[in-house]
Design a protein around this motif. Structure first.
Motif, PDB file in Angstrom:
ATOM      1  N   HIS A  93       0.820  -1.400   0.117  1.00  0.00           N
ATOM      2  CA  HIS A  93       0.105   0.147  -0.033  1.00  0.00           C
ATOM      3  C   HIS A  93       0.605   1.417  -0.060  1.00  0.00           C
ATOM      4  O   HIS A  93       0.224   2.366  -0.111  1.00  0.00           O
ATOM      5  N   PHE A 191      -0.674  10.119   0.435  1.00  0.00           N
ATOM      6  CA  PHE A 191      -1.536   9.996  -1.023  1.00  0.00           C
ATOM      7  C   PHE A 191      -1.686  11.666  -1.297  1.00  0.00           C
ATOM      8  O   PHE A 191      -1.809  12.124  -0.191  1.00  0.00           O
ATOM      9  N   THR A 200     -10.948  13.997  -4.318  1.00  0.00           N
ATOM     10  CA  THR A 200     -11.088  14.068  -2.836  1.00  0.00           C
ATOM     11  C   THR A 200     -11.561  14.943  -2.361  1.00  0.00           C
ATOM     12  O   THR A 200     -12.903  15.332  -1.938  1.00  0.00           O
ATOM     13  N   ASP A 218     -14.125   8.348   8.497  1.00  0.00           N
ATOM     14  CA  ASP A 218     -13.146   9.344   7.510  1.00  0.00           C
ATOM     15  C   ASP A 218     -12.094   7.298   6.739  1.00  0.00           C
ATOM     16  O   ASP A 218     -11.109   7.027   7.827  1.00  0.00           O
ATOM     17  N   GLY A 220      -9.290   4.966   5.369  1.00  0.00           N
ATOM     18  CA  GLY A 220      -7.360   5.365   4.325  1.00  0.00           C
ATOM     19  C   GLY A 220      -7.741   6.792   4.353  1.00  0.00           C
ATOM     20  O   GLY A 220      -8.268   7.259   3.283  1.00  0.00           O
ATOM     21  N   GLY A 222      -5.602   8.603   4.823  1.00  0.00           N
ATOM     22  CA  GLY A 222      -4.261   9.710   4.304  1.00  0.00           C
ATOM     23  C   GLY A 222      -3.735  10.294   5.066  1.00  0.00           C
ATOM     24  O   GLY A 222      -4.387  10.288   6.786  1.00  0.00           O
ATOM     25  N   PRO A 225      -7.617  14.650   4.536  1.00  0.00           N
ATOM     26  CA  PRO A 225      -8.821  15.901   4.629  1.00  0.00           C
ATOM     27  C   PRO A 225     -10.475  15.476   4.379  1.00  0.00           C
ATOM     28  O   PRO A 225     -10.894  16.682   4.853  1.00  0.00           O
ATOM     29  N   ILE A 226     -10.728  14.576   4.575  1.00  0.00           N
ATOM     30  CA  ILE A 226     -11.777  14.110   4.171  1.00  0.00           C
ATOM     31  C   ILE A 226     -12.446  14.314   5.859  1.00  0.00           C
ATOM     32  O   ILE A 226     -13.307  14.960   6.075  1.00  0.00           O
ATOM     33  N   ASP A 243      -6.121   4.415   9.001  1.00  0.00           N
ATOM     34  CA  ASP A 243      -5.695   4.158   7.790  1.00  0.00           C
ATOM     35  C   ASP A 243      -4.196   2.455   7.764  1.00  0.00           C
ATOM     36  O   ASP A 243      -4.453   2.815   8.860  1.00  0.00           O
ATOM     37  N   ILE A 244      -4.382   1.807   7.150  1.00  0.00           N
ATOM     38  CA  ILE A 244      -3.164   0.694   7.440  1.00  0.00           C
ATOM     39  C   ILE A 244      -1.710   1.414   7.195  1.00  0.00           C
ATOM     40  O   ILE A 244      -0.898   0.778   7.922  1.00  0.00           O
ATOM     41  N   ASP A 245      -1.658   2.387   6.802  1.00  0.00           N
ATOM     42  CA  ASP A 245      -0.360   3.576   6.891  1.00  0.00           C
ATOM     43  C   ASP A 245       0.174   3.608   8.481  1.00  0.00           C
ATOM     44  O   ASP A 245      -0.125   4.996   8.129  1.00  0.00           O
ATOM     45  N   SER A 270      -5.064   0.974  11.667  1.00  0.00           N
ATOM     46  CA  SER A 270      -6.754  -0.405  11.029  1.00  0.00           C
ATOM     47  C   SER A 270      -6.294  -0.678   9.479  1.00  0.00           C
ATOM     48  O   SER A 270      -6.241  -0.028   9.155  1.00  0.00           O
ATOM     49  N   HIS A 287     -12.317   8.173   0.209  1.00  0.00           N
ATOM     50  CA  HIS A 287     -11.727   8.082  -1.049  1.00  0.00           C
ATOM     51  C   HIS A 287     -10.746   6.318  -0.725  1.00  0.00           C
ATOM     52  O   HIS A 287      -9.705   6.362  -0.484  1.00  0.00           O
ATOM     53  N   PRO A 289      -8.795   3.236  -1.692  1.00  0.00           N
ATOM     54  CA  PRO A 289      -7.114   2.926  -2.374  1.00  0.00           C
ATOM     55  C   PRO A 289      -7.684   2.162  -3.759  1.00  0.00           C
ATOM     56  O   PRO A 289      -8.089   1.330  -3.260  1.00  0.00           O
ATOM     57  N   VAL A 292      -4.899  -1.628  -4.544  1.00  0.00           N
ATOM     58  CA  VAL A 292      -4.644  -2.744  -4.287  1.00  0.00           C
ATOM     59  C   VAL A 292      -5.554  -4.256  -4.634  1.00  0.00           C
ATOM     60  O   VAL A 292      -6.383  -3.769  -5.255  1.00  0.00           O
ATOM     61  N   THR A 296      -9.251  -6.904  -1.452  1.00  0.00           N
ATOM     62  CA  THR A 296      -9.464  -6.396  -0.627  1.00  0.00           C
ATOM     63  C   THR A 296     -10.553  -5.039  -0.495  1.00  0.00           C
ATOM     64  O   THR A 296     -10.517  -4.704   0.039  1.00  0.00           O
TER      65      THR A 296
HETATM   66  C1  LIG Z   1      -6.681   7.375  -2.671  1.00  0.00           C
HETATM   67  S1  LIG Z   1      -5.785   7.245  -0.821  1.00  0.00           S
HETATM   68  C2  LIG Z   1      -6.831   8.222  -0.211  1.00  0.00           C
HETATM   69  C3  LIG Z   1      -6.199   9.173   1.068  1.00  0.00           C
HETATM   70  C4  LIG Z   1      -6.937  10.369   1.963  1.00  0.00           C
HETATM   71  N1  LIG Z   1      -8.214   9.920   2.156  1.00  0.00           N
HETATM   72  C5  LIG Z   1      -7.358  11.384   0.910  1.00  0.00           C
HETATM   73  O1  LIG Z   1      -8.492  11.563   0.493  1.00  0.00           O
HETATM   74  O2  LIG Z   1      -6.215  12.153   0.611  1.00  0.00           O
HETATM   75  C6  LIG Z   1      -6.459   5.357   0.293  1.00  0.00           C
HETATM   76  C7  LIG Z   1      -5.194   5.585   1.304  1.00  0.00           C
HETATM   77  O3  LIG Z   1      -6.107   3.878   2.217  1.00  0.00           O
HETATM   78  C8  LIG Z   1      -4.864   3.633   3.123  1.00  0.00           C
HETATM   79  N2  LIG Z   1      -5.646   1.898   2.675  1.00  0.00           N
HETATM   80  C9  LIG Z   1      -4.853   1.162   1.953  1.00  0.00           C
HETATM   81  N3  LIG Z   1      -4.754  -0.104   2.122  1.00  0.00           N
HETATM   82  C10 LIG Z   1      -5.603  -0.021   3.281  1.00  0.00           C
HETATM   83  C11 LIG Z   1      -6.894  -1.039   4.383  1.00  0.00           C
HETATM   84  N4  LIG Z   1      -6.949  -1.886   3.714  1.00  0.00           N
HETATM   85  N5  LIG Z   1      -6.702  -0.326   5.215  1.00  0.00           N
HETATM   86  C12 LIG Z   1      -7.112   0.800   5.870  1.00  0.00           C
HETATM   87  N6  LIG Z   1      -6.294   1.667   4.541  1.00  0.00           N
HETATM   88  C13 LIG Z   1      -6.133   1.488   3.425  1.00  0.00           C
HETATM   89  C14 LIG Z   1      -4.015   3.821   2.160  1.00  0.00           C
HETATM   90  O4  LIG Z   1      -2.539   3.778   2.847  1.00  0.00           O
HETATM   91  C15 LIG Z   1      -4.685   5.320   1.292  1.00  0.00           C
HETATM   92  O5  LIG Z   1      -3.806   6.370   2.405  1.00  0.00           O
END
Ligand SMILES: C[S@@+](CC[C@H](N)C(=O)[O-])C[C@H]1O[C@@H](n2cnc3c(N)ncnc32)[C@H](O)[C@@H]1O
Length: 362
Positions: A93, A191, A200, A218, A220, A222, A225-226, A243-245, A270, A287, A289, A292, A296
């Motif tokens: 990711h 991201f 977003t 919210d 994922g 990042g 912002p949301i 977020d997983i990161d 998470s 938003h 991901p 993946v 997922t």
């Molecule tokens: C498209 S980005 C959106 C980030 C932020 N919400 C934005 O709009 O700028 C998707 C996000 O999902 C997270 N992500 C990916 N796999 C995930 C998972 N299994 N669980 C939670 N978050 C995850 C990524 O780390 C990334 O930050």
């Protein structure tokens, strides 16, 4: 990533006393401990406090590469840890800039002559990682191909070169979202680290104004912002960002604080909703991901349904090319389009909306 077939034994140098690991699965760590029972194994994340602000002598200083990448050397000093071996598993990711920043940070903790092993899934492709290693260390090779994994190997020479990828600065973003002036600090590999992404923004602007939400997730998030836009616009709402990161979570947490929202807007590390299964939400905004696996994405949709209260809403955005409407409808029963990018926007995005009925269809 399954690394069941990686055989570390021939790759681990004799006499290894200190190993740094980063992102490795529990199984890999156990195998390392079995191969090197006397060695000290340190996690890169735990070394972040040994912070300096520059790279090894003769290299570019590390700038703006995220909090972890500041664990380099003070100019002219020896390696922070002086480890003999580093083992990193590349997570699917994270983006290339982030991987480069982490490789650089690992490198700073290695003594000259130490070995760096990068385990990556075949499906992610190893060519870019190999190029980055070659740029940083002067040479690198594919040391093992086995099952679904590839192991890359480099040896730390007297110099480590910081690649542009690894040091690309991430500015603070200032944006007006839902009528509120907000600020965000971001980080390498996150991201859309330089500006609020168009998708977003489309989602944020498509959010219904009339609602009685109390709890919003919210998913994922990042750098947030949301979730932060929702929290600033609707002070009565309790926002969870997930977020997983770990770097994203840390940035989202900082940004909630920066915008004076940390009381009602909290970030959680998470995978999907795993850290929040006991909570219930009136809306999941995401938003999603898209780099993946399909499975997922499907899981994230199903998990969203599971944490929504009956009548709760899922509002997601993806690039229009990734059409999740059928998948969302199969979980929620129905789905509608809330907004689409104006013609000519690249890439175009689509925001969709689904409501959890009393009896979800899955
Ligand atoms: C498209 S980005 C959106 C980030 C932020 N919400 C934005 O709009 O700028 C998707 C996000 O999902 C997270 N992500 C990916 N796999 C995930 C998972 N299994 N669980 C939670 N978050 C995850 C990524 O780390 C990334 O930050």
């Amino acid at each position: 990533m399954s690394q069941a077939f990686v055989d570390l034994a021939p790759l681990v140098p004799a006499g290894t006393r200190t190993v740094i690991v980063h992102g490795v699965a529990a199984g890999t760590r156990q195998r390392l401990a079995g191969l090197l029972p006397e060695a000290t194994v340190l996690d890169l994340a735990d070394l972040a406090d040994l912070a300096g602000t520059s790279g090894p002598a003769g290299t570019e200083p590390v700038r703006g590469a995220g909090p972890m990448a500041n664990a380099g050397l003070a100019a002219g000093a020896g390696p922070v840890v002086g480890a003999d071996l580093a083992v990193m598993e590349v997570a699917s990711h994270v983006g290339q800039a982030r991987i480069a920043a982490e490789l650089l940070e690992m490198a700073y903790h290695l003594r000259e002559g130490a070995v760096l092993l990068v385990v990556t899934a075949r499906r992610l492709g190893s060519a870019r990682q190999l190029n980055t290693l070659e740029d940083m260390f002067g040479a690198a090779e594919v040391a093992q191909r086995s099952g679904s994994a590839v192991v890359l190997r480099a040896v730390r020479g007297p110099e480590v070169r910081a690649t542009a990828d690894a040091t690309s600065a991430a500015p603070t973003i200032e944006a007006v979202l839902l009528g509120h002036d907000l600020r965000f600090t971001t980080g390498a590999g996150l991201f859309s680290k330089n500006r609020i992404d168009d998708g977003t923004r489309l989602l944020i602007e498509a959010l219904p104004v009339d609602h009685d939400w109390r709890d919003v997730l919210d998913l994922g998030c990042g750098y947030g912002p949301i979730g932060i836009a929702v929290s600033s616009r609707w002070p009565q709402v309790r926002v969870a960002m997930a977020d997983i990161d770990p770097l994203a979570v840390s940035a989202a947490r900082n940004n909630a604080e920066l915008n004076h929202l940390s009381e009602r807007c909290q970030a959680h590390l998470s995978d999907g909703t795993s850290a929040l299964v006991d909570r219930r939400f009136d809306a999941v905004v995401s938003h999603l991901p898209t780099h993946v696996r399909k499975s997922t994405l499907a899981r994230l949709i199903d998990e969203s349904a599971n944490v929504l209260r009956p009548g709760g809403e899922l509002i997601t955005v993806t690039a229009s090319a990734v059409d999740l409407r059928d998948r969302i409808a199969s979980t929620f029963g129905t789905v509608e389009v809330l907004a689409e990018s104006q013609a000519g926007t690249t890439p175009p995005y689509r925001v969709v909306h689904a409501v959890k009925t009393e009896q979800p269809s899955r």
